[in-house]
Design a protein around this motif. Sequence first.
Motif, PDB file in Angstrom:
ATOM      1  N   ASP A 230       0.819  -1.202   0.000  1.00 46.28           N
ATOM      2  CA  ASP A 230       0.000   0.000   0.000  1.00 46.28           C
ATOM      3  C   ASP A 230       0.860   1.262   0.000  1.00 46.28           C
ATOM      4  O   ASP A 230       0.331   2.371   0.142  1.00 46.28           O
ATOM      5  CB  ASP A 230      -0.994   0.002   1.165  1.00 46.28           C
ATOM      6  N   PHE A 231       2.181   1.117  -0.149  1.00 47.73           N
ATOM      7  CA  PHE A 231       3.029   2.284  -0.368  1.00 47.73           C
ATOM      8  C   PHE A 231       2.790   2.796  -1.786  1.00 47.73           C
ATOM      9  O   PHE A 231       2.620   2.007  -2.732  1.00 47.73           O
ATOM     10  CB  PHE A 231       4.504   1.928  -0.167  1.00 47.73           C
ATOM     11  N   GLU A 232       2.802   4.092  -1.953  1.00 44.66           N
ATOM     12  CA  GLU A 232       2.397   4.683  -3.230  1.00 44.66           C
ATOM     13  C   GLU A 232       3.555   4.903  -4.201  1.00 44.66           C
ATOM     14  O   GLU A 232       3.403   4.705  -5.404  1.00 44.66           O
ATOM     15  CB  GLU A 232       1.677   6.012  -2.973  1.00 44.66           C
ATOM     16  N   ASN A 233       4.695   5.313  -3.700  1.00 45.10           N
ATOM     17  CA  ASN A 233       5.821   5.629  -4.580  1.00 45.10           C
ATOM     18  C   ASN A 233       6.631   4.359  -4.835  1.00 45.10           C
ATOM     19  O   ASN A 233       7.583   4.053  -4.127  1.00 45.10           O
ATOM     20  CB  ASN A 233       6.685   6.707  -3.929  1.00 45.10           C
ATOM     21  N   VAL A 234       6.210   3.602  -5.845  1.00 43.94           N
ATOM     22  CA  VAL A 234       6.795   2.289  -6.119  1.00 43.94           C
ATOM     23  C   VAL A 234       7.184   2.200  -7.586  1.00 43.94           C
ATOM     24  O   VAL A 234       6.418   2.597  -8.468  1.00 43.94           O
ATOM     25  CB  VAL A 234       5.799   1.163  -5.784  1.00 43.94           C
ATOM     26  N   GLU A 235       8.370   1.675  -7.868  1.00 40.45           N
ATOM     27  CA  GLU A 235       8.774   1.423  -9.251  1.00 40.45           C
ATOM     28  C   GLU A 235       9.573   0.134  -9.342  1.00 40.45           C
ATOM     29  O   GLU A 235      10.289  -0.240  -8.407  1.00 40.45           O
ATOM     30  CB  GLU A 235       9.609   2.584  -9.812  1.00 40.45           C
ATOM     31  N   LYS A 236       9.410  -0.554 -10.463  1.00 38.69           N
ATOM     32  CA  LYS A 236      10.145  -1.786 -10.693  1.00 38.69           C
ATOM     33  C   LYS A 236      11.483  -1.446 -11.345  1.00 38.69           C
ATOM     34  O   LYS A 236      11.538  -0.718 -12.340  1.00 38.69           O
ATOM     35  CB  LYS A 236       9.354  -2.738 -11.590  1.00 38.69           C
TER      36      LYS A 236
END
Length: 286
Positions: A230-236
């Motif tokens: 539920d963290f918003e700032n996420v990138e693969k």
Amino acid sequence: MKKLMIPILSGMVLSCTKVAAQEPIFIEKVQKEFIVSPKSVLAVYNIDGFIKVEGYDGNKVLIEVVKTISGKTNEIVEEGKKEFKLVFEQKPDSLIAYIAEPLDSRPNRNRGKWNNDHRKIQYNYTLNYTIKVPKSMNLEVSTINDGDIEVSDVSGLMKVDNINGKITVKNAQNANEIHTINGDVTINYTTLPPNNAKYYTLNGDLKISYPANFSADCEFESFQGDFFTDFENVEKLPAKVFKTTKEDSKGTTYKLSKGSTIRIGNGGKNLKFETFNGNIYIKKQS
């Protein structure tokens, strides 16, 4: 919550009676206390039974162990009472609790004995630990069967191992190596975790919660599971590439990492999450 699909010895005798199946059983409560330095290590190497550790504002380690020995006959139970040996060993920087007989429960102590001692142990034994430690103490605790491991309010580094049971760590700060085979791993951190922390279960879920300002590069592996957060700032992130020393006529060999890496926030710390049959949940601390 977002879902990112990623292939990825002294004591008081309590009773000596018979269980419902008419098997004799002996139960004894062992209580010990030790004055320790706050940054020392408590190591508990158990085989059968649970371990519960709670941090408190004090300078003593308070240990209560409920020891149970059972067998098919009174003679077998008596044999177990005579042979079974629980040891508490204190050094300036550590306190160790382990089984010395019939088999040494410390790591890598029975490589020969497990294979070469053909005498069958007739009796069964269980140790259930309830422990209070200074909050800043470091921990190394393990068990194998018939018990979960629970740790709460301990801020020191900790290595926790189980095989057939779950692991729960409450109000952690420096839980850095948590490993079980059959069971869930559940941890909530009150601060950001240490760098290079590792979390593993073969058959179970990883459920880890961090403060809202959590930021890390998280490497995931799961054969039959997904990653949720539920963290918003996420990138693969792209797959990591490792250069090996092998060079031939085809050139230098490079190896790709097996897992997937997700950056949460601005990254920074490197954390590793691995399960085979289970999901991975990373949540904001509520």
